[in-house]
Design a protein around this motif. Structure first.
Motif, PDB file in Angstrom:
ATOM      1  N   GLY A 225      56.748  88.793  18.496  1.00  0.00           N
ATOM      2  CA  GLY A 225      57.265  89.059  19.841  1.00  0.00           C
ATOM      3  C   GLY A 225      56.236  88.762  20.919  1.00  0.00           C
ATOM      4  N   MET A 226      54.991  89.174  20.668  1.00  0.00           N
ATOM      5  CA  MET A 226      53.923  88.884  21.631  1.00  0.00           C
ATOM      6  C   MET A 226      53.726  87.376  21.782  1.00  0.00           C
ATOM      7  SD  MET A 226      50.895  91.675  20.961  1.00  0.00           S
ATOM      8  CE  MET A 226      49.777  90.603  21.835  1.00  0.00           C
ATOM      9  N   LEU A 227      53.750  86.668  20.663  1.00  0.00           N
ATOM     10  CA  LEU A 227      53.543  85.228  20.699  1.00  0.00           C
ATOM     11  C   LEU A 227      54.683  84.529  21.427  1.00  0.00           C
ATOM     12  CD1 LEU A 227      51.776  82.869  19.932  1.00  0.00           C
ATOM     13  CD2 LEU A 227      52.889  82.826  17.699  1.00  0.00           C
ATOM     14  N   SER A 228      55.902  84.973  21.186  1.00  0.00           N
ATOM     15  CA  SER A 228      57.053  84.375  21.883  1.00  0.00           C
ATOM     16  C   SER A 228      56.928  84.562  23.393  1.00  0.00           C
ATOM     17  CB  SER A 228      58.357  85.004  21.385  1.00  0.00           C
ATOM     18  OG  SER A 228      58.582  84.656  20.044  1.00  0.00           O
ATOM     19  N   GLY A 229      56.502  85.746  23.824  1.00  0.00           N
ATOM     20  CA  GLY A 229      56.305  86.000  25.250  1.00  0.00           C
ATOM     21  C   GLY A 229      55.226  85.106  25.842  1.00  0.00           C
ATOM     22  N   ALA A 230      54.134  84.936  25.113  1.00  0.00           N
ATOM     23  CA  ALA A 230      53.045  84.078  25.593  1.00  0.00           C
ATOM     24  C   ALA A 230      53.502  82.623  25.677  1.00  0.00           C
ATOM     25  CB  ALA A 230      51.828  84.212  24.678  1.00  0.00           C
ATOM     26  N   LEU A 231      54.297  82.188  24.712  1.00  0.00           N
ATOM     27  CA  LEU A 231      54.796  80.812  24.752  1.00  0.00           C
ATOM     28  C   LEU A 231      55.741  80.594  25.929  1.00  0.00           C
ATOM     29  CD1 LEU A 231      55.387  80.057  20.974  1.00  0.00           C
ATOM     30  CD2 LEU A 231      53.684  79.028  22.480  1.00  0.00           C
ATOM     31  N   LYS A 232      56.528  81.604  26.270  1.00  0.00           N
ATOM     32  CA  LYS A 232      57.404  81.484  27.439  1.00  0.00           C
ATOM     33  C   LYS A 232      56.574  81.248  28.694  1.00  0.00           C
ATOM     34  CE  LYS A 232      61.105  84.280  25.530  1.00  0.00           C
ATOM     35  NZ  LYS A 232      61.738  85.596  25.510  1.00  0.00           N
ATOM     36  N   SER A 233      55.448  81.943  28.811  1.00  0.00           N
ATOM     37  CA  SER A 233      54.560  81.743  29.961  1.00  0.00           C
ATOM     38  C   SER A 233      53.988  80.331  29.962  1.00  0.00           C
ATOM     39  CB  SER A 233      53.420  82.759  29.931  1.00  0.00           C
ATOM     40  OG  SER A 233      53.905  84.061  30.039  1.00  0.00           O
ATOM     41  N   LEU A 234      53.634  79.855  28.769  1.00  0.00           N
ATOM     42  CA  LEU A 234      53.089  78.509  28.656  1.00  0.00           C
ATOM     43  C   LEU A 234      54.124  77.475  29.092  1.00  0.00           C
ATOM     44  CD1 LEU A 234      50.660  76.790  27.649  1.00  0.00           C
ATOM     45  CD2 LEU A 234      51.824  76.673  25.456  1.00  0.00           C
ATOM     46  N   PHE A 235      55.351  77.645  28.672  1.00  0.00           N
ATOM     47  CA  PHE A 235      56.393  76.707  29.066  1.00  0.00           C
ATOM     48  C   PHE A 235      56.713  76.816  30.551  1.00  0.00           C
ATOM     49  CE2 PHE A 235      57.619  76.726  24.425  1.00  0.00           C
ATOM     50  CZ  PHE A 235      57.130  75.451  24.201  1.00  0.00           C
ATOM     51  N   ALA A 236      56.558  77.997  31.119  1.00  0.00           N
ATOM     52  CA  ALA A 236      56.750  78.158  32.561  1.00  0.00           C
ATOM     53  C   ALA A 236      55.698  77.349  33.320  1.00  0.00           C
ATOM     54  CB  ALA A 236      56.679  79.629  32.952  1.00  0.00           C
ATOM     55  N   VAL A 237      54.460  77.356  32.836  1.00  0.00           N
ATOM     56  CA  VAL A 237      53.407  76.538  33.443  1.00  0.00           C
ATOM     57  C   VAL A 237      53.772  75.061  33.317  1.00  0.00           C
ATOM     58  CG1 VAL A 237      51.018  75.767  33.175  1.00  0.00           C
ATOM     59  CG2 VAL A 237      51.542  78.197  33.165  1.00  0.00           C
ATOM     60  N   ALA A 238      54.268  74.673  32.158  1.00  0.00           N
ATOM     61  CA  ALA A 238      54.636  73.272  31.940  1.00  0.00           C
ATOM     62  C   ALA A 238      55.721  72.818  32.915  1.00  0.00           C
ATOM     63  CB  ALA A 238      55.106  73.072  30.507  1.00  0.00           C
ATOM     64  N   GLU A 239      56.633  73.722  33.260  1.00  0.00           N
ATOM     65  CA  GLU A 239      57.697  73.388  34.200  1.00  0.00           C
ATOM     66  C   GLU A 239      57.128  73.023  35.576  1.00  0.00           C
ATOM     67  OE1 GLU A 239      61.112  73.186  33.897  1.00  0.00           O
ATOM     68  OE2 GLU A 239      60.763  73.344  31.745  1.00  0.00           O
ATOM     69  N   ALA A 240      55.984  73.568  35.919  1.00  0.00           N
ATOM     70  CA  ALA A 240      55.382  73.318  37.233  1.00  0.00           C
ATOM     71  C   ALA A 240      54.691  71.955  37.313  1.00  0.00           C
ATOM     72  CB  ALA A 240      54.390  74.425  37.568  1.00  0.00           C
ATOM     73  N   TYR A 241      54.593  71.249  36.206  1.00  0.00           N
ATOM     74  CA  TYR A 241      53.885  69.971  36.178  1.00  0.00           C
ATOM     75  C   TYR A 241      54.834  68.872  35.688  1.00  0.00           C
ATOM     76  CZ  TYR A 241      49.755  72.752  36.903  1.00  0.00           C
ATOM     77  OH  TYR A 241      48.843  73.614  37.440  1.00  0.00           O
ATOM     78  N   PRO A 242      55.469  68.158  36.616  1.00  0.00           N
ATOM     79  CA  PRO A 242      56.441  67.125  36.229  1.00  0.00           C
ATOM     80  C   PRO A 242      55.830  66.046  35.330  1.00  0.00           C
ATOM     81  CG  PRO A 242      56.538  67.541  38.596  1.00  0.00           C
ATOM     82  CD  PRO A 242      55.379  68.313  38.062  1.00  0.00           C
ATOM     83  N   ASP A 243      54.573  65.690  35.556  1.00  0.00           N
ATOM     84  CA  ASP A 243      53.941  64.669  34.709  1.00  0.00           C
ATOM     85  C   ASP A 243      53.831  65.163  33.275  1.00  0.00           C
ATOM     86  OD1 ASP A 243      53.670  63.074  36.896  1.00  0.00           O
ATOM     87  OD2 ASP A 243      51.535  63.487  37.204  1.00  0.00           O
TER      88      ASP A 243
END
Length: 183
Positions: free
Chosen positions: A92-110
């Motif tokens: 569960g902790m890892l899934s939450g951390a990955l969601k944050s990582l993907f949120a960062v990825a969304e901010a970078y179109p490249d």
């Protein structure tokens, strides 16, 4: 003489029944162990993919250090978790951390267009699906085993033969809460 033969036959039948019962319980226990092993295989694959994904995102978003640390820490906890409950909490902790990582990825179109990132993201999604299936299979195997160990007449002999109920893989508390979608 006939009575002695009847008693002997009853003893032989009872022993054959116990052997059959023991073998059935061993097969069920091995099925549960195999199912847990399949979860381990998928989680290991997940843990191997995560550092590659983090490194790819790091190249684009080097100032997001806290998220990378959180993913790394959650991954380390998940790798070291023992037992279904601890593994579920770490997962569960890892899934939450990955969601944050993907949120960062969304901010970078490249980054979102980077083929390495897209490939790793797809691999991780596939692995997540496989891990979910492996968890479901594990819980099904545990249910079958626990039913075998807990039902009559097996319950009478299971404890004597050293068979105990197994723990189900349960999602951590935060993972069972309703998902909040916000636009």
């Amino acid at each position: 003489m006939i009575g002695l033969i009847a008693v002997g036959a009853a003893i032989v039948l009872f022993l054959l029944y116990l052997i059959s019962l023991y073998n059935r319980l061993v097969r069920r226990r091995n099925q549960v162990d195999n199912a847990w092993g399949q979860i381990d295989v998928q989680l290991k694959r997940r843990y191997d993919l995560i550092p590659n994904l983090v490194e790819t995102v790091k190249g684009y978003a080097s100032h997001e250090r806290g998220i990378f640390d959180a993913v790394s820490e959650a991954r380390a906890r998940a790798v070291g978790a023992g037992g279904p409950q601890a593994a579920a909490e770490a997962d569960g902790m890892l899934s939450g951390a990955l969601k944050s990582l993907f949120a960062v990825a969304e901010a970078y179109p490249d980054l979102k267009a980077n083929t390495n990132f897209l490939s790793l993201q797809q691999e991780l999604a596939t692995t997540e699906d496989r891990a979910a299936y492996a968890r479901q299979y594990y819980n099904d195997a545990v249910l079958g085993f626990n039913n075998s160990v807990s039902t009559f007449p097996t319950v009478v002999f299971a404890a004597m033969l050293g068979f105990r109920s197994r723990e189900f893989f349960r999602a951590a508390g935060a993972e069972t809460a309703p998902v909040r979608v916000q636009f």
